[in-house]
Every structure is written in C-alpha cells, then in structure tokens.
Motif scaffolding. Structure first.
Motif, PDB file in Angstrom:
ATOM      1  N   LEU A 123       0.994  -1.160   0.008  1.00  0.00           N
ATOM      2  CA  LEU A 123       0.003  -0.078   0.010  1.00  0.00           C
ATOM      3  C   LEU A 123       0.958   1.345   0.012  1.00  0.00           C
ATOM      4  O   LEU A 123       2.074   1.276   0.886  1.00  0.00           O
ATOM      5  CB  LEU A 123      -0.815   0.056   1.280  1.00  0.00           C
ATOM      6  N   SER A 169       4.390   2.332   3.254  1.00  0.00           N
ATOM      7  CA  SER A 169       4.863   3.300   3.615  1.00  0.00           C
ATOM      8  C   SER A 169       4.078   3.981   4.666  1.00  0.00           C
ATOM      9  O   SER A 169       3.175   4.056   4.636  1.00  0.00           O
ATOM     10  CB  SER A 169       5.409   4.467   2.570  1.00  0.00           C
ATOM     11  N   ALA A 170       4.945   4.692   5.603  1.00  0.00           N
ATOM     12  CA  ALA A 170       4.198   5.429   6.758  1.00  0.00           C
ATOM     13  C   ALA A 170       5.177   6.609   7.132  1.00  0.00           C
ATOM     14  O   ALA A 170       6.366   6.526   7.118  1.00  0.00           O
ATOM     15  CB  ALA A 170       4.237   4.384   8.067  1.00  0.00           C
ATOM     16  N   GLY A 171       4.366   7.727   7.571  1.00  0.00           N
ATOM     17  CA  GLY A 171       5.283   8.955   7.840  1.00  0.00           C
ATOM     18  C   GLY A 171       5.791   8.737   9.394  1.00  0.00           C
ATOM     19  O   GLY A 171       5.412   7.605   9.998  1.00  0.00           O
ATOM     20  N   ASN A 188      -4.155   4.072   8.802  1.00  0.00           N
ATOM     21  CA  ASN A 188      -4.633   4.017  10.245  1.00  0.00           C
ATOM     22  C   ASN A 188      -5.747   2.948  10.330  1.00  0.00           C
ATOM     23  O   ASN A 188      -5.864   2.216  11.249  1.00  0.00           O
ATOM     24  CB  ASN A 188      -4.869   5.257  10.967  1.00  0.00           C
ATOM     25  N   SER A 227       9.726   9.650   6.027  1.00  0.00           N
ATOM     26  CA  SER A 227       8.798   8.560   5.676  1.00  0.00           C
ATOM     27  C   SER A 227       9.655   7.208   5.790  1.00  0.00           C
ATOM     28  O   SER A 227      10.643   7.301   5.395  1.00  0.00           O
ATOM     29  CB  SER A 227       7.723   8.755   4.815  1.00  0.00           C
ATOM     30  N   GLN A 258      -6.479   6.510   5.810  1.00  0.00           N
ATOM     31  CA  GLN A 258      -6.816   5.010   5.341  1.00  0.00           C
ATOM     32  C   GLN A 258      -6.176   4.003   6.022  1.00  0.00           C
ATOM     33  O   GLN A 258      -6.338   3.114   6.039  1.00  0.00           O
ATOM     34  CB  GLN A 258      -6.861   4.954   3.885  1.00  0.00           C
ATOM     35  N   SER A 286       0.648   5.895  -1.074  1.00  0.00           N
ATOM     36  CA  SER A 286      -0.184   6.815  -1.433  1.00  0.00           C
ATOM     37  C   SER A 286      -0.189   7.036  -2.893  1.00  0.00           C
ATOM     38  O   SER A 286       0.676   6.693  -3.540  1.00  0.00           O
ATOM     39  CB  SER A 286       0.215   8.152  -0.927  1.00  0.00           C
ATOM     40  N   LEU A 293      -3.575   4.720  -2.396  1.00  0.00           N
ATOM     41  CA  LEU A 293      -4.848   5.243  -1.762  1.00  0.00           C
ATOM     42  C   LEU A 293      -4.778   6.693  -1.723  1.00  0.00           C
ATOM     43  O   LEU A 293      -3.832   7.496  -1.868  1.00  0.00           O
ATOM     44  CB  LEU A 293      -4.761   4.647  -0.231  1.00  0.00           C
ATOM     45  N   ASP A 312      -6.121   9.279   0.712  1.00  0.00           N
ATOM     46  CA  ASP A 312      -6.208   9.993   1.704  1.00  0.00           C
ATOM     47  C   ASP A 312      -5.171   8.996   2.795  1.00  0.00           C
ATOM     48  O   ASP A 312      -5.797   8.460   3.674  1.00  0.00           O
ATOM     49  CB  ASP A 312      -7.544  10.083   2.048  1.00  0.00           C
ATOM     50  N   TYR A 313      -3.995   8.864   2.236  1.00  0.00           N
ATOM     51  CA  TYR A 313      -3.283   7.828   2.743  1.00  0.00           C
ATOM     52  C   TYR A 313      -3.198   7.586   4.287  1.00  0.00           C
ATOM     53  O   TYR A 313      -3.606   6.488   4.682  1.00  0.00           O
ATOM     54  CB  TYR A 313      -1.754   7.923   2.146  1.00  0.00           C
ATOM     55  N   SER A 314      -2.745   8.507   4.860  1.00  0.00           N
ATOM     56  CA  SER A 314      -2.494   8.271   6.366  1.00  0.00           C
ATOM     57  C   SER A 314      -3.510   7.592   7.196  1.00  0.00           C
ATOM     58  O   SER A 314      -3.416   6.960   7.884  1.00  0.00           O
ATOM     59  CB  SER A 314      -1.665   9.404   7.017  1.00  0.00           C
ATOM     60  N   ARG A 316      -6.969   0.727   8.382  1.00  0.00           N
ATOM     61  CA  ARG A 316      -6.706  -0.653   7.907  1.00  0.00           C
ATOM     62  C   ARG A 316      -5.818  -1.240   8.898  1.00  0.00           C
ATOM     63  O   ARG A 316      -6.057  -2.372   9.308  1.00  0.00           O
ATOM     64  CB  ARG A 316      -5.912  -0.648   6.513  1.00  0.00           C
TER      65      ARG A 316
END
Lengths: 527, 288
Positions: A72, A128-130, A115, A361, A113, A74, A107, A109-111, A117
């Motif tokens: 997944l 990926s994550a901030g 969260n 990130s 969405q 953004s 996705l 509205d990545y962050s 999931r």
C-alpha cells in the motif's frame, strides 16, 4: 380470561423469541471471531506447509513457487488506472523474474486510510508510513523488526549514510527502511526586468531587500500607471515564506530546533527571532508585502507571479521553472525575467532558508512476515531492488529507451518521461536526490543545485521522537498563530515575554527541549 | 383589484431577494464552467478571474476522457447508484411496511432497536471489522450493503405507509389479498411520491459515496467517482509527499472540468424528480 391467557402466552413467546435471538447473535459473533482466527492460522499453516514443500522440491529441482506480496502506498494526483499504469506493469513483470507477485494499491487519503486498515488488523505486507505513524506502529509491535535481516539489504547498506539508516531506529531497534530525504527546493526569486526598469541593483542585504520591495510597490514597475504591484509574495508556504528574512537574522521560522556551536537553539525563544519579527512587521506595514501572503496557495502565488502582480517571491523551483510552468510563464509575459538571488545578509548572517535532513517517511514490513520465511525474503528482496539497480531506475526514470536512455553511463531523460511523472509513488526508499533531479529536470539544473547547496540552517525537529505529554502540532499551531498576531500588529511586542512563557507553561516546551537534547546526543549531533 | 404600495414593495423585496440568491448560486457555477473552458494563458492575461470565456477550448474535457481512471469510476458510481438505490428501496419498503401495520407483534421493540442506531453507532473501527469479517473489503458491495437501510428514510417511509387509510387494506383483504399482494398492488402504487423522494435521497447519497470507499476500498479499479475527483482536486496532501518536486498538481481548468463532470448527472436528474420531491415530503409530513 381466555384473552388474557392468550396475551400472556404471547408475551412469554415474545420474550423467548428475543432471548433466543440475542443468544443466536452472541453465538454467531463468537463463532465468527473464532472461525476467522482459525482461518488465519490455517492460512499460515498452509503457507508454511507449502514452503516446506518448496524446500523439498528445491532439493530435487530448481523450480520455485511465486510469492504473493501486498503493498500500500499513497496515490499521485495523476495516478492512472492499474491496467494503464506503465510503471506498475513493468515493475510487476520485472519482479516476476524474482518470483515475486506484487499487488499494489494506491490510496488517496493515505495516512487516514492506512490507520483504519491497521486498526482493523488488515495490514499490508509492505507499506510506507510517515514518521509519527511509523513510531506508533513500531511501538505497537505491528512492524517487522529488521535488525537480524539488514544483511539482506546490500543496496540499502551501500547507498545509505549511517545517519539515514539510524533514523529508522525506535528505542534502538530498526523497524523500517528510511526513505532517503528530500533536499531544499525553495529559492528567492526576483524580477530582473523590473529591477532594470527602476534602475535598482539585485538586493543583497535586508535593507536593500526592503527598499526594492517598496519600490516595486510604489514606483509602478510594470508601467501601466496603476499601483497594482506588490514587492514580495509566496505561495503555499504561509509563514515559511518569510524564511529568507529569518535566515538573515540567523534563525528560522517558529517551532524549529537547530544547533549552533554545539548548543541547542529553539527558534521562537531566540532574541534574534524577535528582531526578525520586528523587521517583518515593519516590512508588512510598508504595504509592500502581498496582503494575501499567508493564505496564497501554490497555484495562486504562482499565478500572481505570472500575471506580473509581484516582483519578488519565495518559491520552489519545482513550482516555478520546472516544465510546464517555465513555458506558461513565457506565454503569459514574454518580457518577464525571473532570476533567483543569493541569500540576504543581515545581523545574524546569510542563510537562504532552513532545511532538514531528517527522514520523513519509512518503508515498513508487516510483522506477520516473520512467520513466513519465503515471503519475508521476497519482501526484503523487493526493498533492495527498489533502492538501486534496474528496478530502481524504472521507478525513477521509466522504461529504458522509451522514457530515458543511457549515454556514457549517465541517464538522460527523454521527452516521454512526462507520461510517467507519477512513478515517485513507488519509490518507497527514495532516490539519490541530486542525481535524480538533474537527470529528470535538466532544464532546472542551476536552480536545483543552488537550492540544495546554498547556505541554510539545518533544523533538527525531524530527528526527534516527541515525548509523551507534548504535542508538537498544538505548539506549532499556537506559535504560528501568535507570531502572525505580532507581525500584523494585532499584538504589541510588549506581550512577547508572556507569549514565550505560555509556550513553556501551557505547551510543555521545556519537556520537548530536554528530550530533544537527549535524543540529539544519541544521534551524535550534539556532543 | 388595486394593488397597494405595500404589496408592490413586498413583491419587490421578494423578487429582489430571490433574484439575488439566484445570482449567488449561479455565479460560482458559471465561473466553474468558464474556467474549465478557458486556456490557462488566457486566464492569466485576464487577471486570473473571468466569467464569460473569450477563447474556448475543450482541451481539458478531452484530457479528462483520455484519463484512464474516469470512465471506470463512472461505471462504478453508476453501478452503485442504480443497483444500490434499487436495493435500498427494496429493503426499506419491505421493512417499513410491516412496521407501519398496527397489528405487528413486537413492533415497538423492533422500532426501538432500529431507532437506537440513530443515536449510537458502532464507531469506525468496529464497523470496519464487521465489513472485513463479512468479506466485503475491496468489493463494490461494501459501498452498498453496510448502508442498505437508512433509519431516517425508513422512519419517513413507515410514517407515510401508516397514513394510508386502513379501510383500503380491509377491502383488499376481503378480496382475498395476502400481505405481499397488499404491499405490491395497493401500497406501492399509492406511494410513488415517497418512493421517488426516498429514492432520490438514496441515489444522491450513492452518487456522492466517498466515506465507505475511503474506508473499505483499496483497489483503485473499483474506486467511485468522488475518490477520483478528490485525487484530482486535492492530490495526496499528506506529510509523506508534501515537499516532493515530482508532484504535479492538476491545472485549474482540469479541476473545474472534474467538478462539472461529476456534478452534471445529479444536476440533470434533479429537475425531473423535483415534483415528486416536494409532493412527497409534504404528503409525508402533513397528512395524518
């Protein structure tokens, strides 16, 4: 009598019905939870058993099964549909050679969405994550701990500096791979043709900057007989638009941490910061600053520049000279000549702006991979492949001889590269920023190099994992709100001390600074 | 009849305020249309703001239809709107009708259970878990089934049915009609107004479907129109990508084109349903 009896039996049967109904629901929900849990473990079993089988078959023949991975990330604004995504198709094809079947979803509205999931237990294999989410996930044990597997990532070890690798550490352990950080893209642009017209020099100091801005406002540089021009503007930056001024005072925009001579400094509480605010207030009072300075979006700010409404601007080159904007500018006004200038000199030195080398990130793996050796290896292989080599090049420059060609070992972008401009969404480990930008936007080479190498103050907030009981977002918002009041004259500078006091008392600033000092020492930035 | 001055002033005020609010509504629409039709260079030359386009280009519309995600997003949205609204109406009527009958055993308890969901909801994550365990994740049905019956619409419909004269049912029953026959042949033909009203509510909600798609759909191939639209308008604005020089923001004309293309179908359908719409709401509320 008979009627009453009937109604009583009816009530009893109703009650029975309801209790039966509730029981059924209760049982169903329990069974539902269990069966799904069983299913998951069955799935694992089947995977491990198939892995065992593979090992056995590996012994007899070299055949390998294909490993399925989900990912997944953004989405880009111009993200195409999956079946028309040239990069994704080619990526999947090339990964198949390594027996990896990658299923990628992007996705919007990545962050948020992500969260949901993760909270719902639907964790993708690779994502990926901030920074903030990354630290949270790491502490919750959702992420695979990478320390034992670092040797599976030779490209990462080769291309990354130790500092960048180490930034992925949470409580001393690695939970992800840093995405190589971006560099600075902001520059201070001035309209050369206006300067020439009014007989002015390129501003070098804060005073000259002030005078040029006022002249652009008052002396009708576009010669249309109307007072319709402003001296200075920006777009999409808000208070950061004043960075060159803060830089000339040797400090940065509010809520930033930086180090001078091995001591930790916090911009808002620095004496020079207050002086910079006084200068900005004077500057705004002169009327030369675009009244919508703080609220301009990037598009609006650019439009003002292109329409000849402003003469100087703090802007990203990527929003200004990068195609197609360079051509749009020429089309809108062929006479306009924008140049970028050196940082302004002031009482605190000569810094263009502030920049950060902190990683924003991270590429993360689901901790569930640990149970499936084959999947784990495939995921690590994937991370390594996108960091360097042909697949990395595909994600950066598209397909060879279609979007780019290789000349004397150097990558040259072809005009068709524009059709895969969304490819950055797949660069989960980043890229060698300078090499990449110059190859991709050769027309902006000067701006790219200058923006990245000009003297700048390095802010260190990005390194720090915020302590419990401190909310960086709240403090940042409070400070910029207050700073805006000071520079627009809604608050007098006599109240400045009270403002600083509130930062400490209501927002726990001292806790943050203590923690920052401790963590920066761990990184070796403070000695 | 002689008109008094006060009448004239009254009319004037009414017309003036109506025309004024009309302009307030139409002006932004007109702006959207003209920006979508004007080349960017022309916008800049005209000071960035224009109402009547001088030069017209359909470039952004053509670009949009070449844009690979849009036709598919349209199909998805049309599917969930048509099928979704049909299922909504089917389930809402079949639930509302029995609840509107006075002789239904346990009616109040069932009603309370339904009404309870208006006051308290399960929350985001539990709902997500339910959808996940049912196996709806990443399926178009995730945008239809979780909101199959809207409590508010159900109550409106139930009240409407309850207001139909009892003697009609009695007459039908004497003629030998069963409950299903009463519903299909007596109640539904009398309820066209409420059906189209509720249908419109559901239809518009499906057309604007955003939240469930954000929640339950990962696969970009089955994302509905509004998600694609948002992506065009806002990009992916989060801290991961904020300062990326590769980001390409869609030009204003393309954004406005997106707005028109997504709003247009609803705009077209509305006037045709409007007569039922006002009628329906009035009947539901006043009669009885």
């Amino acid at each position: 009598m008979c009627k009453k009896g009937l109604s009583i039996t009816r009530i009893i049967s109703l009650k029975r019905f309801i209790s039966l109904f509730l029981c059924v629901i209760l049982i169903l929900s329990i069974v539902g939870c269990q069966s799904s849990g069983e299913k998951a473990s069955e799935g694992e079993k089947s995977v491990t058993s198939s892995a065992e089988k593979d090992n056995k078959s590996n012994d007899s023949s070299t055949e390998k099964t294909i490993v399925k991975l989900t990912m997944l990330t953004s989405a880009a604004t111009n993200q195409p549909a999956k079946d028309q995504d040239i990069i994704l198709k080619e990526l999947k094809k090339q990964l198949m050679e390594y027996n990896i079947d990658l299923d990628v979803n992007t996705l919007t509205d990545y962050s948020n969405q992500l969260n949901v999931r993760i909270a719902g237990g639907n964790i993708p294999d690779i994502f990926s994550a901030g920074k903030i989410e990354y630290v949270e996930f790491a502490k919750q044990g959702i992420l695979l701990q990478l320390d034992p597997y670092m040797n599976n990532l030779p490209s990462v070890l080769k291309n990354y500096s130790e500092d960048i690798i180490n930034q992925a550490k949470v409580d001393g352990k690695m939970y992800g791979i840093s995405k190589r950080p971006y560099v600075n893209y902001d520059l201070l642009f001035v309209r050369k043709d206006w300067l020439d017209k009014l007989g002015l020099e390129v501003p070098k100091t804060l005073d000259e900057f002030y005078n040029v801005a006022v002249a652009f406002r008052e002396n009708d540089p576009d010669g249309n007989g109307q007072k319709d021009t402003y001296g200075f503007s920006t777009g999409g930056q808000g208070i950061r638009g004043f960075s060159p001024i803060f830089g000339a005072y040797g400090t940065t925009t509010p809520t930033n941490i930086y180090v001078v001579d091995n001591t930790l400094k916090y911009s808002t509480t620095e004496p020079m910061f207050k002086e910079a605010l006084a200068y900005i207030k004077k500057f705004i009072d002169s009327g030369a600053v675009d009244p919508e300075f703080l609220v301009n979006t990037t598009e609006v700010g650019r439009q003002k520049m292109f329409m000849g409404q402003v003469g100087m601007a703090y802007f990203q080159w990527s929003e200004m000279t990068k195609p197609p904007f360079g051509d749009q500018l020429k089309e809108a006004d062929p006479n306009a000549e924008w140049i970028y200038i050196e940082p302004l000199e002031g009482p605190g030195g000569k810094y263009l702006t502030s920049t950060s080398k902190a990683v924003g990130s991270f590429l993360c793996f689901s901790s569930a991979l640990e149970k499936d050796r084959q999947k784990l290896e495939a995921a690590l292989k994937f991370a390594d492949l996108i960091t360097e080599g042909p697949i990395h090049n595909l994600l950066c420059y598209g397909i060879e001889n279609k979007h780019h060609k290789v000349e004397n070992g150097k990558i040259v972008a072809l005009p068709e590269i524009g059709e895969v401009s969304y490819s950055w969404v797949y660069q989960l480990t980043g890229r060698n920023e300078m090499e990449y930008l110059i190859a991709k936007y050769p027309i902006c080479e000067n701006e790219i190099i200058y923006a990245a190498t000009a003297p700048m103050i390095e802010t260190l907030n990005g390194y720090i994992i915020n302590p419990e009981g401190f909310n960086y977002g709240d403090l940042s918002k409070y400070e910029s709100d207050e700073v805006i009041k000071f520079i627009y004259g809604q608050k007098d500078f006599s109240e400045y001390d009270k403002f600083i006091e509130t930062c400490y008392s209501a927002y726990n600033l001292s806790l943050y600074l203590e923690e920052a000092e401790k963590q920066l020492k761990q990184f070796g930035i403070l000695k | 009849m002689v008109r008094k001055t006060s009448d004239i002033i009254f009319d004037f005020i009414v017309y003036f305020s109506l025309i004024f609010s009309c302009i307030c509504i139409l002006f932004p629409l007109l702006y959207v249309v003209s920006v979508s039709l004007t080349p960017y260079a022309e916008v800049i030359k005209n000071g960035g703001f224009m109402v009547i386009p001088r030069k017209i280009t359909f470039e952004s519309y053509i670009l949009f239809f070449k844009e690979s995600r849009l036709p598919r997003a349209y199909m998805v949205t049309i599917f969930i709107t048509v099928i979704g609204t049909f299922l909504n109406l089917l389930f809402t009527t079949t639930l509302a009708y029995p609840l509107s009958r006075k002789n239904l055993p346990g009616k109040n308890k069932i009603l309370f259970m339904i009404f309870f969901t208006m006051l308290f909801s399960g929350g985001t994550i539990p709902t997500y878990l339910v959808v996940k365990f049912i196996g709806l994740l990443n399926s178009v049905w995730a945008m239809i089934i979780p909101g199959l019956v809207n409590t508010y619409n159900l109550l409106i419909m139930k009240n409407f049915f309850a207001n139909i004269d009892e003697s009609l049912f009695e007459a039908a029953r004497i003629d030998g009609a069963g409950e299903t026959r009463v519903l299909v042949q007596i109640v539904l033909p009398l309820s066209k107004a409420i059906l189209s009203t509720i249908g419109l509510y559901y239809g518009v909600a499906h057309w604007n479907q955003y939240y469930s798609a954000i929640m339950y759909i990962d696969d970009s191939d089955i994302q509905p129109l509004q998600i694609v639209l948002r992506q065009f308008l806002a990009g992916s604005e989060n801290d991961i990508t904020k300062y990326n020089p590769d980001i390409e923001v869609a030009p204003e004309s393309l954004k406005m084109t997106a707005v028109i293309l997504t709003a247009l179908p609803v705009l077209i359908v509305y006037p045709f349903l409007q007569k039922y719409f006002t009628q329906g709401v009035m009947l539901g509320s006043i009669k009885g």
